[in-house]
Scaffold this active site. Structure first.
Site, short mmCIF file in Angstrom:
data_model
loop_
_atom_site.label_atom_id
_atom_site.label_comp_id
_atom_site.label_asym_id
_atom_site.label_seq_id
_atom_site.Cartn_x
_atom_site.Cartn_y
_atom_site.Cartn_z
N THR A 27 0.87 -1.18 0.00
CA THR A 27 0.00 0.00 0.00
C THR A 27 0.90 1.22 0.00
O THR A 27 2.11 1.11 0.24
CB THR A 27 -0.90 0.05 1.25
OG1 THR A 27 -0.08 0.27 2.42
CG2 THR A 27 -1.69 -1.23 1.44
N ALA A 56 3.20 -1.10 4.80
CA ALA A 56 2.48 0.05 5.36
C ALA A 56 3.48 1.20 5.47
O ALA A 56 4.53 1.05 6.14
CB ALA A 56 1.91 -0.30 6.73
N VAL A 82 7.34 -2.35 7.14
CA VAL A 82 7.26 -0.89 7.23
C VAL A 82 7.92 -0.29 5.99
O VAL A 82 9.04 -0.65 5.62
CB VAL A 82 7.96 -0.38 8.51
CG1 VAL A 82 8.00 1.15 8.52
CG2 VAL A 82 7.24 -0.91 9.75
N LYS A 83 7.17 0.60 5.35
CA LYS A 83 7.68 1.21 4.11
C LYS A 83 8.24 2.59 4.44
O LYS A 83 7.55 3.42 5.05
CB LYS A 83 6.52 1.34 3.13
CG LYS A 83 6.86 1.12 1.68
CD LYS A 83 5.56 1.05 0.89
CE LYS A 83 5.79 1.01 -0.58
NZ LYS A 83 4.54 1.14 -1.34
N VAL A 84 9.48 2.83 4.04
CA VAL A 84 10.10 4.14 4.26
C VAL A 84 10.61 4.67 2.91
O VAL A 84 11.00 3.89 2.05
CB VAL A 84 11.27 4.09 5.28
CG1 VAL A 84 10.82 3.57 6.63
CG2 VAL A 84 12.43 3.24 4.76
#
Ligand code: G3P
Length: 227
Positions: A27, A56, A82-84
């Site tokens: 996402t 996310a 975790v998307k950074v």
């Protein structure tokens, strides 16, 4: 090759998960905004449907806040990635989260140099955006080829190449030819992968011939029930 679906639309995710071909979900803030629903609820719900990695994305741009957001997102479920963003603060955050055992997907990658940094920062996934590079007249697939080649030179890099910003089946096929680990694909493109006009034509001919035999593989159900 793994297939992730690039959407936050729950109906689409449920539908595609039923095929048994879905390995994860990605996402981004734009996709979450389209749902009009609370972000944390959306991620929790997706994680219940799909056991594979669910990306996310943090919303902050400074390290401290990104880290706090990342830790909060990681607590939602064990399969949250975790998307950074691929920035200096993003990679600093990636290093800390990875050391804590959290999967990190480093997004908005547009160069091989950036992908090297992400691997060094312990990213579980690097997301090069092929469609957006094609849009500006550069070669998205050229970047995938470069990253796959470089990562192969360093077997200790554990980062998986996750091809993002996919616009059509050809991107998926090219990514597979190059040995990319994952393609994250919009639902409409995932459905296109099933299709070929000769499959439809061939099936129609087989079914027409089968009808002529008058047979049924399962037999006459009504006769069986009467016995
Ligand atoms: O989720 C990241 C990426 O796949 C976005 O794709 O189509 O907005 O360039 P797109």
């Amino acid at each position: 090759m793994k297939f992730f679906v690039d959407t936050a639309d729950m109906a689409e995710i449920r539908d595609l998960a039923e095929t048994g071909l879905l390995d994860g979900v990605t996402t981004n803030p734009s996709l979450v905004a389209k749902t009009g629903r609370p972000f944390l609820d959306v991620i929790a719900e997706i994680c219940e449907i799909v056991p594979g990695p669910v990306s996310a994305e943090v919303a902050a741009t400074d390290h401290e806040t990104m880290l706090a957001e990342g830790r909060k997102l990681a607590k939602i479920a064990g399969n949250v990635a975790v998307k950074v963003p691929l920035t200096r603060d993003g990679l600093k955050t990636c290093r800390v989260l990875a050391d804590e055992g959290t999967m990190v997907n480093v997004t908005l990658c547009f160069s091989a140099a950036q992908a090297i940094l992400a691997a060094k920062a312990g990213a579980a996934f690097i997301s090069p955006f092929v469609g957006r590079l094609d849009d500006i007249g550069e070669s998205g697939m050229g970047l995938i080829a470069d990253i796959c080649e470089i990562y192969r030179n360093y077997p200790h890099f554990e980062t998986e190449v996750l091809v993002a910003s996919v616009r059509g089946p050809q991107h998926v096929v090219e990514a597979a030819r190059l040995g990319a680990d994952v393609a994250t694909v919009p639902p409409a493109v995932l459905r296109q992968l099933f299709l070929h006009p000769l499959t439809d034509k061939g099936l129609a001919a087989f079914l027409a011939d089968w009808q002529k035999t008058g047979q049924s593989i399962l037999g006459d159900k009504s006769a069986e029930a009467a016995e």
